[in-house]
Design a protein around this motif. Structure first.
Motif, PDB file in Angstrom:
ATOM      1  N   ARG A 229     -39.682  17.210  -0.581  1.00 31.26           N
ATOM      2  CA  ARG A 229     -38.909  17.364  -1.815  1.00 31.26           C
ATOM      3  C   ARG A 229     -39.539  16.563  -2.944  1.00 31.26           C
ATOM      4  O   ARG A 229     -40.250  15.599  -2.697  1.00 31.26           O
ATOM      5  N   ASP A 230     -39.219  16.956  -4.175  1.00 29.15           N
ATOM      6  CA  ASP A 230     -39.686  16.173  -5.313  1.00 29.15           C
ATOM      7  C   ASP A 230     -38.705  15.015  -5.561  1.00 29.15           C
ATOM      8  O   ASP A 230     -37.719  14.848  -4.828  1.00 29.15           O
ATOM      9  N   LEU A 231     -38.974  14.237  -6.588  1.00 26.63           N
ATOM     10  CA  LEU A 231     -38.150  13.053  -6.849  1.00 26.63           C
ATOM     11  C   LEU A 231     -36.754  13.406  -7.343  1.00 26.63           C
ATOM     12  O   LEU A 231     -35.867  12.551  -7.353  1.00 26.63           O
ATOM     13  N   LYS A 232     -36.538  14.658  -7.743  1.00 25.35           N
ATOM     14  CA  LYS A 232     -35.202  15.108  -8.152  1.00 25.35           C
ATOM     15  C   LYS A 232     -34.499  15.834  -7.010  1.00 25.35           C
ATOM     16  O   LYS A 232     -33.527  16.545  -7.225  1.00 25.35           O
ATOM     17  N   ASP A 233     -35.011  15.670  -5.795  1.00 27.53           N
ATOM     18  CA  ASP A 233     -34.451  16.222  -4.560  1.00 27.53           C
ATOM     19  C   ASP A 233     -34.488  17.749  -4.504  1.00 27.53           C
ATOM     20  O   ASP A 233     -33.695  18.362  -3.824  1.00 27.53           O
ATOM     21  N   ARG A 234     -35.442  18.372  -5.207  1.00 26.61           N
ATOM     22  CA  ARG A 234     -35.639  19.820  -5.128  1.00 26.61           C
ATOM     23  C   ARG A 234     -36.697  20.108  -4.073  1.00 26.61           C
ATOM     24  O   ARG A 234     -37.701  19.396  -3.991  1.00 26.61           O
ATOM     25  N   PRO A 235     -36.517  21.160  -3.264  1.00 30.15           N
ATOM     26  CA  PRO A 235     -37.505  21.478  -2.222  1.00 30.15           C
ATOM     27  C   PRO A 235     -38.867  21.823  -2.825  1.00 30.15           C
ATOM     28  O   PRO A 235     -38.956  22.546  -3.802  1.00 30.15           O
ATOM     29  N   VAL A 236     -39.922  21.290  -2.214  1.00 28.16           N
ATOM     30  CA  VAL A 236     -41.298  21.604  -2.599  1.00 28.16           C
ATOM     31  C   VAL A 236     -41.881  22.591  -1.586  1.00 28.16           C
ATOM     32  O   VAL A 236     -42.449  23.599  -1.964  1.00 28.16           O
ATOM     33  N   LEU A 237     -41.738  22.280  -0.314  1.00 28.56           N
ATOM     34  CA  LEU A 237     -42.131  23.187   0.775  1.00 28.56           C
ATOM     35  C   LEU A 237     -40.955  23.297   1.734  1.00 28.56           C
ATOM     36  O   LEU A 237     -40.457  22.289   2.230  1.00 28.56           O
ATOM     37  N   GLU A 238     -40.531  24.516   1.978  1.00 23.32           N
ATOM     38  CA  GLU A 238     -39.412  24.765   2.890  1.00 23.32           C
ATOM     39  C   GLU A 238     -39.907  24.800   4.334  1.00 23.32           C
ATOM     40  O   GLU A 238     -41.036  25.186   4.583  1.00 23.32           O
ATOM     41  N   GLY A 239     -39.062  24.419   5.261  1.00 20.08           N
ATOM     42  CA  GLY A 239     -39.377  24.564   6.675  1.00 20.08           C
ATOM     43  C   GLY A 239     -39.919  23.298   7.316  1.00 20.08           C
ATOM     44  O   GLY A 239     -39.967  22.231   6.718  1.00 20.08           O
ATOM     45  N   VAL A 240     -40.330  23.483   8.564  1.00 15.99           N
ATOM     46  CA  VAL A 240     -40.878  22.397   9.377  1.00 15.99           C
ATOM     47  C   VAL A 240     -42.351  22.695   9.622  1.00 15.99           C
ATOM     48  O   VAL A 240     -42.725  23.828   9.911  1.00 15.99           O
TER      49      VAL A 240
ATOM     50  N   TYR B 176     -54.623   9.387   3.538  1.00 18.76           N
ATOM     51  CA  TYR B 176     -54.772  10.418   4.566  1.00 18.76           C
ATOM     52  C   TYR B 176     -54.491  11.781   3.942  1.00 18.76           C
ATOM     53  O   TYR B 176     -53.605  11.909   3.098  1.00 18.76           O
ATOM     54  N   GLU B 177     -55.259  12.785   4.365  1.00 18.06           N
ATOM     55  CA  GLU B 177     -55.013  14.166   3.989  1.00 18.06           C
ATOM     56  C   GLU B 177     -54.654  14.913   5.268  1.00 18.06           C
ATOM     57  O   GLU B 177     -55.432  14.948   6.213  1.00 18.06           O
ATOM     58  N   VAL B 178     -53.459  15.495   5.270  1.00 21.03           N
ATOM     59  CA  VAL B 178     -52.935  16.158   6.461  1.00 21.03           C
ATOM     60  C   VAL B 178     -52.810  17.649   6.167  1.00 21.03           C
ATOM     61  O   VAL B 178     -52.096  18.052   5.248  1.00 21.03           O
ATOM     62  N   THR B 179     -53.523  18.463   6.939  1.00 22.98           N
ATOM     63  CA  THR B 179     -53.396  19.915   6.814  1.00 22.98           C
ATOM     64  C   THR B 179     -52.192  20.337   7.649  1.00 22.98           C
ATOM     65  O   THR B 179     -52.100  20.014   8.832  1.00 22.98           O
ATOM     66  N   LEU B 180     -51.262  21.037   7.000  1.00 22.06           N
ATOM     67  CA  LEU B 180     -50.015  21.404   7.642  1.00 22.06           C
ATOM     68  C   LEU B 180     -50.049  22.846   8.120  1.00 22.06           C
ATOM     69  O   LEU B 180     -50.610  23.720   7.469  1.00 22.06           O
ATOM     70  N   GLN B 181     -49.406  23.087   9.251  1.00 25.01           N
ATOM     71  CA  GLN B 181     -49.238  24.430   9.803  1.00 25.01           C
ATOM     72  C   GLN B 181     -47.742  24.673   9.923  1.00 25.01           C
ATOM     73  O   GLN B 181     -47.051  23.915  10.589  1.00 25.01           O
ATOM     74  N   LYS B 182     -47.244  25.726   9.261  1.00 22.84           N
ATOM     75  CA  LYS B 182     -45.808  25.998   9.301  1.00 22.84           C
ATOM     76  C   LYS B 182     -45.405  26.401  10.704  1.00 22.84           C
ATOM     77  O   LYS B 182     -46.054  27.216  11.351  1.00 22.84           O
ATOM     78  N   GLU B 183     -44.317  25.798  11.173  1.00 21.32           N
ATOM     79  CA  GLU B 183     -43.791  26.121  12.488  1.00 21.32           C
ATOM     80  C   GLU B 183     -43.125  27.482  12.454  1.00 21.32           C
ATOM     81  O   GLU B 183     -42.441  27.817  11.491  1.00 21.32           O
ATOM     82  N   SER B 184     -43.314  28.245  13.489  1.00 25.83           N
ATOM     83  CA  SER B 184     -42.678  29.568  13.575  1.00 25.83           C
ATOM     84  C   SER B 184     -41.179  29.367  13.680  1.00 25.83           C
ATOM     85  O   SER B 184     -40.694  28.499  14.406  1.00 25.83           O
ATOM     86  N   ASP B 185     -40.428  30.203  12.954  1.00 27.46           N
ATOM     87  CA  ASP B 185     -38.974  30.089  13.016  1.00 27.46           C
ATOM     88  C   ASP B 185     -38.355  31.022  14.053  1.00 27.46           C
ATOM     89  O   ASP B 185     -37.141  31.128  14.158  1.00 27.46           O
ATOM     90  N   GLY B 186     -39.214  31.748  14.799  1.00 27.19           N
ATOM     91  CA  GLY B 186     -38.726  32.613  15.853  1.00 27.19           C
ATOM     92  C   GLY B 186     -38.330  34.006  15.373  1.00 27.19           C
ATOM     93  O   GLY B 186     -37.952  34.845  16.171  1.00 27.19           O
ATOM     94  N   ASN B 187     -38.419  34.255  14.055  1.00 28.05           N
ATOM     95  CA  ASN B 187     -38.033  35.557  13.528  1.00 28.05           C
ATOM     96  C   ASN B 187     -39.229  36.472  13.289  1.00 28.05           C
ATOM     97  O   ASN B 187     -39.072  37.575  12.818  1.00 28.05           O
ATOM     98  N   GLY B 188     -40.449  35.985  13.537  1.00 27.94           N
ATOM     99  CA  GLY B 188     -41.595  36.798  13.175  1.00 27.94           C
ATOM    100  C   GLY B 188     -42.332  37.270  14.338  1.00 27.94           C
ATOM    101  O   GLY B 188     -43.076  38.098  14.475  1.00 27.94           O
TER     102      GLY B 188
END
Length: 123
Positions: free
Chosen positions: A82-93, A111-123
């Motif tokens: 989230r940003d500093l105003k508590d708005r979502p920047v990236l949704e999900g896990v 550190y630079e961390v490359t993120l992989q979105k977790e499957s939500d089971g719907n795809g």
């Protein structure tokens, strides 16, 4: 400019499978341990994948920047970015695809961390 000034987002890092104690019989107890309100910055980087007769394919990578005091284990999960105003920047896990330390001339810078979105089971 100090690196901490660009960490304009906050996230929760979930350390998975952490030993938090033992039962009365000595059996270990494991649980996911969330660390909230971690200063970070999420960014999307476009990488050109291939060019063919149908056009150019791009892969978008989500990169998370964190300070040098926040090493991210490879089995951690990242959520609630989230940003500093508590708005979502990236949704999900997200899981950690790659975590890379970046050094300045004399010390660990971030550190630079490359993120992989977790499957939500719907795809």
């Amino acid at each position: 400019m100090r690196f901490e000034r660009i960490l304009t987002h906050r996230c929760t890092i979930v350390l998975t499978g952490q030993k938090i104690g033992e039962t009365e019989y000595g059996k270990p107890i494991y649980r996911d341990v969330p660390i909230g309100n971690v200063p970070c910055r999420a960014d999307q980087i476009r990488r050109k994948a291939s060019v063919d007769q149908y056009g150019v394919d791009f892969i978008i990578e989500n990169i998370l920047f964190v300070g040098p005091d926040r090493q991210i284990p490879s089995d951690a999960k990242i959520k609630d970015i989230r940003d500093l105003k508590d708005r979502p920047v990236l949704e999900g896990v997200y899981t950690v695809e790659k975590a890379q330390p970046i050094y300045s001339k004399v010390r660990l810078h971030h550190y630079e961390v490359t993120l992989q979105k977790e499957s939500d089971g719907n795809g």
